[in-house]
Design a protein around this motif. Structure first.
Motif, PDB file in Angstrom:
ATOM      1  N   THR A 349       0.867  -1.349   0.005  1.00  0.00           N
ATOM      2  CA  THR A 349      -0.359   0.096   0.221  1.00  0.00           C
ATOM      3  C   THR A 349       1.180   1.346   0.221  1.00  0.00           C
ATOM      4  O   THR A 349       2.143   1.304   0.775  1.00  0.00           O
ATOM      5  N   ALA A 373      -4.184   5.207   2.024  1.00  0.00           N
ATOM      6  CA  ALA A 373      -2.714   4.676   1.032  1.00  0.00           C
ATOM      7  C   ALA A 373      -3.746   4.071  -0.119  1.00  0.00           C
ATOM      8  O   ALA A 373      -5.062   2.842   0.183  1.00  0.00           O
ATOM      9  N   THR A 375      -3.978   0.749  -2.741  1.00  0.00           N
ATOM     10  CA  THR A 375      -3.438  -0.752  -2.834  1.00  0.00           C
ATOM     11  C   THR A 375      -3.146  -1.174  -4.148  1.00  0.00           C
ATOM     12  O   THR A 375      -3.506  -0.568  -4.796  1.00  0.00           O
ATOM     13  N   ALA A 415      -8.117  -4.452  -0.927  1.00  0.00           N
ATOM     14  CA  ALA A 415      -7.971  -4.040   0.006  1.00  0.00           C
ATOM     15  C   ALA A 415      -6.509  -4.288   0.932  1.00  0.00           C
ATOM     16  O   ALA A 415      -7.498  -5.739   0.820  1.00  0.00           O
ATOM     17  N   THR A 416      -5.678  -4.228   1.441  1.00  0.00           N
ATOM     18  CA  THR A 416      -4.644  -4.755   2.125  1.00  0.00           C
ATOM     19  C   THR A 416      -4.610  -6.300   1.560  1.00  0.00           C
ATOM     20  O   THR A 416      -4.536  -7.119   1.879  1.00  0.00           O
ATOM     21  N   ALA A 525     -12.654  -3.502   4.776  1.00  0.00           N
ATOM     22  CA  ALA A 525     -13.056  -1.806   3.444  1.00  0.00           C
ATOM     23  C   ALA A 525     -14.422  -2.216   3.238  1.00  0.00           C
ATOM     24  O   ALA A 525     -14.767  -1.090   2.778  1.00  0.00           O
ATOM     25  N   GLU A 533     -11.942   0.870  -0.158  1.00  0.00           N
ATOM     26  CA  GLU A 533     -10.591   0.175  -0.341  1.00  0.00           C
ATOM     27  C   GLU A 533      -9.606   1.064   1.353  1.00  0.00           C
ATOM     28  O   GLU A 533      -8.757   0.426   1.720  1.00  0.00           O
ATOM     29  N   ALA A 534     -10.313   2.161   1.617  1.00  0.00           N
ATOM     30  CA  ALA A 534      -9.918   2.434   3.486  1.00  0.00           C
ATOM     31  C   ALA A 534     -10.473   1.126   4.284  1.00  0.00           C
ATOM     32  O   ALA A 534     -11.937   0.972   4.292  1.00  0.00           O
ATOM     33  N   SER A 538      -5.426   0.994   7.888  1.00  0.00           N
ATOM     34  CA  SER A 538      -4.408   0.878   6.593  1.00  0.00           C
ATOM     35  C   SER A 538      -3.455   1.586   7.185  1.00  0.00           C
ATOM     36  O   SER A 538      -3.143   1.400   6.862  1.00  0.00           O
ATOM     37  N   CYS A 539      -4.165   2.060   8.521  1.00  0.00           N
ATOM     38  CA  CYS A 539      -3.003   3.261   9.149  1.00  0.00           C
ATOM     39  C   CYS A 539      -2.111   2.317  11.047  1.00  0.00           C
ATOM     40  O   CYS A 539      -1.302   1.902  10.718  1.00  0.00           O
ATOM     41  N   ASP A 546       1.764   2.407  11.357  1.00  0.00           N
ATOM     42  CA  ASP A 546       2.490   2.502   9.765  1.00  0.00           C
ATOM     43  C   ASP A 546       3.750   3.435   9.552  1.00  0.00           C
ATOM     44  O   ASP A 546       4.079   3.515   8.874  1.00  0.00           O
TER      45      ASP A 546
END
Length: 949
Positions: A349, A373, A375, A415-416, A525, A533-534, A538-539, A546
């Motif tokens: 990401t 972030a 993907t 996502a991820t 997500a 996506e989020a 994500s963090c 992160d």
């Protein structure tokens, strides 16, 4: 709960005996505070959780919550469980060396279990490696084993490795050191030392590594940093010109010209003045400048460079680095090599933390909502690095409040991205999208050329039940894909033609029900963001960090009340402190200590682990006040107040309900931090650490205002020793924070933070001179592995610099000692690196006794026994316990048996209540095939691991 035959009654008897023993020990050592939990959550991220035997007849799966290797026979009908082998704690990666030998990486145990499948499957050797190992591959000729670890850990400096190239001091206070380690072993000759003898420990110029990959000819190993950064850093607030005028340059405190003030806005939508804050800048390779969103040149404010080296190519035969590849991504999850072309694919990401603000972006003009972030899969080929955004169909310019927002976007999003697999012909790539409950499927040529269209490519994606797909193994001969799904802890068997799930095989899992119910709130997500996506992860990668800072202020939000009890924050103390410490702007924007202004400036991502006893959350504690109420001390309420982030940050349609947030809290708040890897395994401190601890807890005030005879004019306490602010009270679960906030001579009131994970922030060195710190300008120090360091915004490069702050200045009765203060500062830094935690350092540690290594490992067994008898205080563990619950595992007469050490009677107890002395257990290993593996489990977890795994 499942039970093995004839174990139920024996389990009960053994548990009763051990409970009585624990009760006696508690009476001797002191009163217990609560029930000791029988399951501890760590939320370790899966890396390579599955492998197939070379003959394709067996599938090996790391069962992380059960601490076992699951061995399945692969048949025409599906998967059949053949064996379950207890290994180390939190297994995250598996590699098959042969049809009968499997290596398992144990993330919490800092070990690798070598499992022999001939005869009764069992662990025959335990290798000890660096801190938090993550991945393993075999490559080279002759064959070598490569294992990624952090550049720290007790084993790194063990005397048995004195002659190993790369072993020794991790140099936690030295600039310019690579902190991504790979331990290399010769599987055919592991040595006869306590934890195995590596050929060398290779270090690469990045922070902690995660994934490995091997070239088709097995001559090259690729090593990927995990949270590698993206060439961003935070400017010290004092170097940003005061007044929110971005076009008015000024002379910085380091004597250099700065291009202007904060880009603003100067107030929130209510018109209330924002505090002066630092600024995140990003290095622009084209211009050679550190730039903010206005493209201003901040080179005069930065004293380091960030080469952003992400992936390294290693000659597997010569054990030398061949190449390094920058710009691959911000967080790198997994890698795979194309078996035909040799091109390397990296799932990752890429963070956009150089963009400010959450919320609707109306008053501030922009927002990161829904775009935290991206993907990606990055392709490395012939020295070229080409990132490919898998969700390029997303239109980030439109938020869900926009009538033109496309609600179908999430149907095509991933996502991820975690593990990948490529077909034998090199034409198709599969990627596990952990946050989307699906497998992405790509034509490799389209991926490399960036010609794929997610809206049409998504028709090939494979949707899964269970949630959290993490590991994938292709079985092309049978037309199948095997997928581990973490949310339900199962293995899915997928038909590649129909893309349907043929079967789901549940693995043994004694996690509390709250874990399964709450885990999706961290990762999902598809459910919790409008574009798919989020997510929170994500963090907060796997519930942690992160290693970046973000400016998630919200100009469209209101100023709120701060109910937290504060030190040095009365109007008189603030006025006096501002005068003494040279603060010329209003504190919190208003000089009102009891306000939270929504425009808080850059803040580093904080871990979601170890939060239960810390009180209000966020760096300022600003989640103390929110949607579901206000409290300066209630951790649970503070966590629930994060509900608004699901809309304002992730881009969901609405905040979560209180019931939903309670499920999230019930999962996340119990997750614990790992033991400290820099503290000796016997829980002692070295001389420097002990001196640092003595100063930390000593009587000399180090922080505050020395009023002398004028003290009677201010009724509050105005001077504190280190521990007076950063409370160290394990019985009450306090490891650096007592829940209070404090005015510390900076532009905002911040909450006093916990200190257990400071060692993870090492790697940023280089800083300009500013008036608040006594440490000099470092000058340009060159390449470093991290762009963010210490304190709330990550702008302070080292703890030593932090300890030169004006608030700690040496005075007659206050601050660091007048005589040689730097020596004491260095001692306190050393103590910070080995700070106390909820778990003793011995937790997770293992050793295997064989018929031939007794002389090498007997001392370590003695240590494990000693620590299993030593009292330890931890609120999270229930009060007074021992440092660990010691489990011994052995195969007798073809059956695997777990034995739990009774620290009062000093015997090992089997599930049927039978007992054996230490000597009798050791004697078992003298018989070939009866290797004994000892594991120091978390207190309270021993019976489960010994009898129920």
């Amino acid at each position: 709960m499942q039970m093995h035959p004839k174990q139920g009654r024996g389990h009960s008897l053994a548990r009763l005996l051990l409970s009585l023993a624990g009760w006696v020990l508690a009476l001797v050592a002191g009163p217990a505070l609560a029930q000791t939990p029988t399951f501890i959550q760590f939320e370790s991220g899966p890396v390579r959780p599955m492998a197939m035997s070379p003959d394709h007849t067996r599938l090996f799966v790391a069962n992380a919550p059960n601490n076992t290797l699951e061995v399945f026979n692969v048949t025409g009908a599906g998967l059949q469980l053949a064996a379950r082998v207890p290994v180390g704690l939190e297994p995250v990666a598996v590699a098959a060396r042969s049809n009968t030998e499997v290596w398992v990486v144990n993330h919490l145990s800092d070990s690798v279990s070598i499992v022999d499948l001939s005869g009764t499957p069992r662990v025959v050797r335990t290798l000890l490696v660096g801190d938090e190992p993550r991945d393993i591959v075999f490559a080279g000729s002759p064959e070598r084993a490569f294992i990624t670890t952090a550049h720290r850990g007790q084993q790194r400096s063990d005397p048995s490795l004195a002659g190993v190239p790369g072993a020794g001091d991790p140099q936690l206070t030295t600039p310019g050191v690579g902190r991504a380690d790979v331990w290399v072993f010769n599987p055919a000759s592991l040595g006869n030392t306590v934890g195995g003898l590596p050929l060398r420990i290779m270090s690469f110029f990045a922070d902690t590594p995660r994934a490995l990959a091997v070239s088709p000819d097995r001559s090259t190993v690729y090593v990927a940093a995990f949270k590698s950064g993206n060439q961003t850093t935070t400017l010290l607030q004092a170097l940003v010109c005061q007044g929110f005028n971005p076009k008015l340059p000024c002379l910085g405190q380091n004597g250099k010209i700065m291009p202007g003030g904060n880009p603003g806005p100067k107030t929130n939508f209510e018109g209330k003045q924002a505090p002066e804050v630092g600024l995140i800048v990003k290095y622009n390779k084209a211009s050679g400048q550190w730039e903010d969103e206005l493209k201003r040149n901040w080179n005069n404010a930065v004293r380091l460079s960030l080469p952003d080296l992400d992936v390294f190519a290693v000659d597997a035969n010569a054990l030398t680095q061949k190449a390094a590849y920058p710009g691959v991504g911000t967080v790198l999850f997994n890698m795979v090599a194309n078996p035909v072309t040799g091109k390397v694919y990296v799932s990752n990401t890429d963070a956009v933390n150089d963009v400010r603000f959450e919320g609707p972006g109306v008053y501030g003009g922009h927002t990161v909502q829904g775009k935290l972030a991206q993907t990606r899969i990055t392709v490395i080929s012939a020295g070229n690095v080409t990132p490919r955004h898998l969700n390029k169909h997303i239109d980030y310019s439109k938020l869900p409040t926009n009538p033109a927002f496309d609600w179908t976007m999430k149907d095509h999003s991933l996502a991820t991205p975690l593990e990948m697999a490529v077909t034998a012909d090199g034409r198709t790539l599969y990627v596990a999208a952990f946050g989307s409950s699906r497998i992405g499927v790509f034509d490799t040529a389209e991926l490399e050329n960036d010609t794929f269209n997610p809206r049409t490519a998504s028709a090939r994606y494979i949707d899964l039940t269970g949630g959290g797909p993490s590991g994938i193994v292709l079985d092309e001969a049978r037309g199948r894909l095997y997928v581990t799904t973490r949310f339900d802890n199962a293995v899915k068997v997928v038909d590649l033609t129909s893309r349907s799930t043929l079967s789901s095989v549940a693995m043994r899992n004694l996690e509390p029900a709250s874990v399964a119910e709450g885990r999706p709130f961290l990762y999902d997500a598809k459910r919790f963001s409008a574009n798919g996506e989020a997510s929170c992860s994500s963090c907060h990668i796997f519930g942690d960090v992160d290693d970046l800072a973000w400016d998630l202020g919200n100009p469209d939000d209101r100023v709120t009340n701060n109910p937290i009890v504060k030190n040095l924050a009365s109007p008189t103390e603030i006025a006096l402190g501002k005068l003494l410490f040279g603060v010329t702007s209003p504190i919190n924007g208003s000089d009102n200590a009891n306000e939270f202004h929504p425009m808080k400036g850059p803040m580093t991502t904080q871990t979601l682990r170890g939060m239960r006893n810390s009180g209000a959350m966020h760096w300022r504690g600003d989640r103390a006040t929110g949607l579901f109420g206000s409290s300066g001390t209630d951790s649970n309420l503070s966590f629930k107040n994060f509900a608004v982030a699901f809309q304002g940050l992730l881009g969901g349609t609405a905040p979560l309900t209180e019931a939903e947030m309670q499920k999230f809290a019930d999962f996340q708040i119990p997750v614990m931090m790992p033991p400290n890897p820099n503290r000796k395994l016997d829980n002692s401190l070295n001389a420097a650490q002990q001196r640092g601890r003595n100063f930390y807890t000593g009587s000399r005030p180090v922080d505050g205002i020395d009023l002398g005879l004028l003290g009677s004019f201010i009724p509050n306490q105005t001077a504190f020793n280190c521990e007076g602010c950063h409370r160290l009270d394990p019985a009450n679960g306090l490891f650096g924070t007592g829940g209070r906030a404090s005015f510390e001579g900076i532009t905002q009131i911040v909450k006093i933070p916990q200190l257990r994970s400071l060692y993870t922030k090492v790697g940023m060195f280089g800083s300009p001179k500013v008036n608040f710190f006594g440490a000099p300008d470092t000058g340009f120090v060159g390449d470093q592995v991290r762009g963010f360091g210490f304190v709330h915004d990550g702008a302070v490069d080292t703890l030593f610099r932090f300890f030169t702050a004006k608030v700690f200045n040496p005075q007659l009765t206050l601050g660091f000692p007048i005589i040689n203060p730097d020596a004491t500062r260095r001692d306190v830094v050393d103590f910070m690196m080995a700070f106390d935690s909820d778990l003793a350092p011995i937790v997770g540690q293992q050793i295997t006794l064989t018929a031939t290594n007794a002389s090498a490992v007997s001392g370590r067994i003695d240590l494990l026994l000693q620590r299993a008898k030593t009292p330890f205080v931890s609120k999270e563990l229930g009060g007074v316990v021992t440092e660990c619950s010691l489990v011994a595992r052995v195969v007798e007469s073809g059956a695997s048996r777990g034995l739990l050490y009774d620290p009062v009677q000093q015997v090992f107890v089997a599930s049927d209540g039978s007992r054996r002395s230490d000597a009798a257990v050791r004697a078992l290993a003298t018989t070939p095939g009866q290797e004994v593996t000892y594991t120091c489990a978390p207190p309270g977890s021993g019976a489960r691991i010994a009898y129920d795994s």
